[in-house]
Each structure stands twice: as structure tokens, then as C-alpha cells.
Design a protein around this motif. Structure first.
Motif, PDB file in Angstrom:
ATOM      1  N   GLN A  10       4.313  11.435   6.255  1.00  0.00           N
ATOM      2  CA  GLN A  10       5.119  11.303   7.197  1.00  0.00           C
ATOM      3  C   GLN A  10       6.051  12.579   7.523  1.00  0.00           C
ATOM      4  O   GLN A  10       5.979  12.841   8.661  1.00  0.00           O
ATOM      5  CB  GLN A  10       5.993   9.911   7.338  1.00  0.00           C
ATOM      6  N   ARG A  11       6.683  12.990   6.423  1.00  0.00           N
ATOM      7  CA  ARG A  11       7.605  14.058   6.661  1.00  0.00           C
ATOM      8  C   ARG A  11       6.778  15.331   6.933  1.00  0.00           C
ATOM      9  O   ARG A  11       7.192  16.254   7.838  1.00  0.00           O
ATOM     10  CB  ARG A  11       8.289  14.429   5.163  1.00  0.00           C
ATOM     11  N   LEU A  12       5.625  15.331   6.366  1.00  0.00           N
ATOM     12  CA  LEU A  12       4.919  16.575   6.718  1.00  0.00           C
ATOM     13  C   LEU A  12       4.205  16.598   8.138  1.00  0.00           C
ATOM     14  O   LEU A  12       4.275  17.664   8.815  1.00  0.00           O
ATOM     15  CB  LEU A  12       3.645  16.859   5.650  1.00  0.00           C
ATOM     16  N   GLN A  13       3.860  15.558   8.515  1.00  0.00           N
ATOM     17  CA  GLN A  13       3.406  15.293   9.773  1.00  0.00           C
ATOM     18  C   GLN A  13       4.605  15.492  10.968  1.00  0.00           C
ATOM     19  O   GLN A  13       4.334  16.441  11.827  1.00  0.00           O
ATOM     20  CB  GLN A  13       3.072  13.935  10.325  1.00  0.00           C
ATOM     21  N   VAL A  64       7.162  19.512  14.582  1.00  0.00           N
ATOM     22  CA  VAL A  64       8.096  20.374  15.177  1.00  0.00           C
ATOM     23  C   VAL A  64       7.645  21.740  15.255  1.00  0.00           C
ATOM     24  O   VAL A  64       8.248  22.677  16.021  1.00  0.00           O
ATOM     25  CB  VAL A  64       9.411  20.434  13.981  1.00  0.00           C
ATOM     26  N   ALA A  65       6.827  22.333  14.171  1.00  0.00           N
ATOM     27  CA  ALA A  65       6.324  23.491  14.317  1.00  0.00           C
ATOM     28  C   ALA A  65       5.409  23.632  15.618  1.00  0.00           C
ATOM     29  O   ALA A  65       5.466  24.681  16.216  1.00  0.00           O
ATOM     30  CB  ALA A  65       5.472  23.862  12.870  1.00  0.00           C
ATOM     31  N   ILE A  89       4.684   5.116  -6.059  1.00  0.00           N
ATOM     32  CA  ILE A  89       4.134   6.167  -6.041  1.00  0.00           C
ATOM     33  C   ILE A  89       3.390   6.201  -4.580  1.00  0.00           C
ATOM     34  O   ILE A  89       3.412   7.314  -3.862  1.00  0.00           O
ATOM     35  CB  ILE A  89       3.171   6.545  -7.144  1.00  0.00           C
ATOM     36  N   HIS A  90       2.775   5.043  -4.312  1.00  0.00           N
ATOM     37  CA  HIS A  90       2.133   4.922  -2.872  1.00  0.00           C
ATOM     38  C   HIS A  90       3.021   5.185  -1.672  1.00  0.00           C
ATOM     39  O   HIS A  90       2.744   5.953  -0.941  1.00  0.00           O
ATOM     40  CB  HIS A  90       1.153   3.472  -3.057  1.00  0.00           C
ATOM     41  N   ARG A  91       4.157   4.576  -1.938  1.00  0.00           N
ATOM     42  CA  ARG A  91       5.218   4.431  -0.791  1.00  0.00           C
ATOM     43  C   ARG A  91       5.754   6.029  -0.740  1.00  0.00           C
ATOM     44  O   ARG A  91       5.820   6.535   0.337  1.00  0.00           O
ATOM     45  CB  ARG A  91       6.302   3.595  -1.092  1.00  0.00           C
ATOM     46  N   GLN A  92       5.946   6.556  -2.082  1.00  0.00           N
ATOM     47  CA  GLN A  92       6.378   8.039  -1.761  1.00  0.00           C
ATOM     48  C   GLN A  92       5.486   9.054  -1.305  1.00  0.00           C
ATOM     49  O   GLN A  92       5.796   9.935  -0.355  1.00  0.00           O
ATOM     50  CB  GLN A  92       6.701   8.501  -3.350  1.00  0.00           C
ATOM     51  N   HIS A  93       4.343   8.794  -1.429  1.00  0.00           N
ATOM     52  CA  HIS A  93       3.074   9.668  -0.988  1.00  0.00           C
ATOM     53  C   HIS A  93       3.133   9.450   0.622  1.00  0.00           C
ATOM     54  O   HIS A  93       2.857  10.283   1.288  1.00  0.00           O
ATOM     55  CB  HIS A  93       1.700   9.005  -1.401  1.00  0.00           C
ATOM     56  N   LEU A  94       3.008   8.197   0.978  1.00  0.00           N
ATOM     57  CA  LEU A  94       3.042   7.844   2.470  1.00  0.00           C
ATOM     58  C   LEU A  94       4.302   8.602   3.158  1.00  0.00           C
ATOM     59  O   LEU A  94       4.222   9.040   4.161  1.00  0.00           O
ATOM     60  CB  LEU A  94       3.244   6.290   2.774  1.00  0.00           C
ATOM     61  N   LYS A  95       5.699   8.284   2.489  1.00  0.00           N
ATOM     62  CA  LYS A  95       6.717   8.942   2.941  1.00  0.00           C
ATOM     63  C   LYS A  95       6.661  10.583   3.102  1.00  0.00           C
ATOM     64  O   LYS A  95       6.915  11.132   4.118  1.00  0.00           O
ATOM     65  CB  LYS A  95       8.064   8.763   2.309  1.00  0.00           C
ATOM     66  N   GLN A  96       5.936  11.161   2.094  1.00  0.00           N
ATOM     67  CA  GLN A  96       5.637  12.637   1.979  1.00  0.00           C
ATOM     68  C   GLN A  96       4.628  12.882   3.159  1.00  0.00           C
ATOM     69  O   GLN A  96       5.054  13.857   3.953  1.00  0.00           O
ATOM     70  CB  GLN A  96       5.110  12.922   0.586  1.00  0.00           C
TER      71      GLN A  96
END
Length: 186
Positions: free
Chosen positions: A147-150, A155-156, A138-145
Motif C-alpha cells: 500500500q505504501r509503495l502504491q 505521488v510520483a 508478516i502478511h499484514r506487513q507485506h500488505l502495508k508495504q
């Protein structure tokens, strides 16, 4: 013990908790050495049992080495964990065979209690590991999420800067180019 020694794992390791000694190396070597000693003891050192015992210890050593290979621990961290596990197994096996088991084996109730306690300990150990793995995942998924958001935010920002530059006249565009480049780097 890890928190007392407080030695960091390798820099690129996924986990950030202390790594000395390796708990996996400790557990793997405890189990493999204990199983090997038990096989040897209970089979009167028959050839097949000696081969199986050697294979069991070799698998424990291989899985211990894998902890270093995958970057979870340093060599010294797994060597100390493996040594502690093997020494504890040998000590526990000797104590059990010399003192505890002769008394326990005399009583059917004692044997049932031993088996039930062992099963409970295995269930607790497994449950604890499953919970730890789940929490880490769960922690790794949160970190990946995050990173994707950043990355999406970057890009925006780049897109917005590009749109603003296209809406300006060419003279202002040349003046703003270094500014946009510095924003994109951030």
C-alpha cells in the motif's frame, strides 16, 4: 469444520479464512468450562472455588464476546464455537472423571505419561499459534508495504504530470488538466 461450513467472517475482518465456528471461542470456552468444572470437583465446591469458577467462565465469555467486538467474527460464529467448546469440555470432563482418571491415578507411570502428554499438547498448541500469528503479522506487513509503495507511485505519477504541465504553454495546460485529474484518480 470451518472449511466444511465455509461461512465468511465479517466483511472488514483482517483474516479471510472461514469464520464458522470461531476456533478462539471454542478454545476459550473449552478451557474456561473445563477449569471451572475441575475447580468445583476438586475443591468440594468450596465458596472461593465456586467464585473462581464463575470468574473463569465469565472471562471466557468476555474474551469470546471480544472476538465479535473486534470484528473478527459474527455473533453466531462465536456462539456456535462457544457452545461446541463448552459441550466438549463437559463431555470430556465427565468421561475423564468416570472412566479414565480412576485407572490413570492408580499408576505413577500413567500419571507421568498424562502430564508429559499434556505438556506436549500445550507446547504444540502454543507453537502452532505463535507460527500462525507470525505468518499473519508478516502478511499484514507485506500488505502495508504494498500500500505504501502504491501511494508513493501515485505521488510520483502526480508529480510527473505536474512537471509536464508546467513545462507546457498555458493553452496546452488548460487542455491537459482534465487528463491529469483522471490519471490521479486511477
Amino acid at each position: 469444520m470451518k472449511h466444511v461450513i465455509n461461512e465468511a467472517r465479517p466483511e472488514h475482518a483482517q483474516k479471510r479464512d472461514p469464520g464458522m465456528p470461531s476456533s478462539h471461542a471454542n478454545s476459550l470456552n473449552f478451557l474456561s468450562v473445563y477449569a471451572a468444572m475441575s475447580l468445583k470437583h476438586h475443591t468440594s465446591s468450596q465458596a472461593w472455588a465456586v467464585v473462581l469458577a464463575a470468574f473463569t467462565v465469565a472471562m471466557g465469555a468476555f474474551l469470546t464476546w471480544l472476538r465479535v467486538h473486534l470484528g473478527f467474527h459474527t455473533g453466531p460464529q462465536v456462539l456456535v464455537g462457544a457452545g461446541l467448546g463448552a459441550a466438549t469440555a463437559a463431555t470430556w470432563f465427565q468421561i475423564g472423571m468416570q472412566w479414565a482418571m480412576p485407572d490413570i491415578q492408580r499408576s505413577a507411570v500413567s500419571m507421568r505419561v498424562l502430564y508429559a502428554t499434556t505438556l506436549l499438547a500445550i507446547a504444540a498448541f502454543g507453537s502452532n499459534n505463535i507460527q500462525s500469528w507470525t505468518d499473519e503479522r508478516i502478511h499484514r506487513q507485506h500488505l502495508k508495504q504494498q500500500q505504501r509503495l502504491q501511494a508513493q507511485q501515485l505521488v510520483a505519477v502526480e508529480h510527473q504530470a505536474e512537471v509536464e504541465m508546467q513545462s507546457q504553454d498555458p493553452a496546452q495546460h488548460e487542455q491537459q488538466a482534465p487528463l491529469v485529474a483522471s490519471v490521479a484518480v486511477r
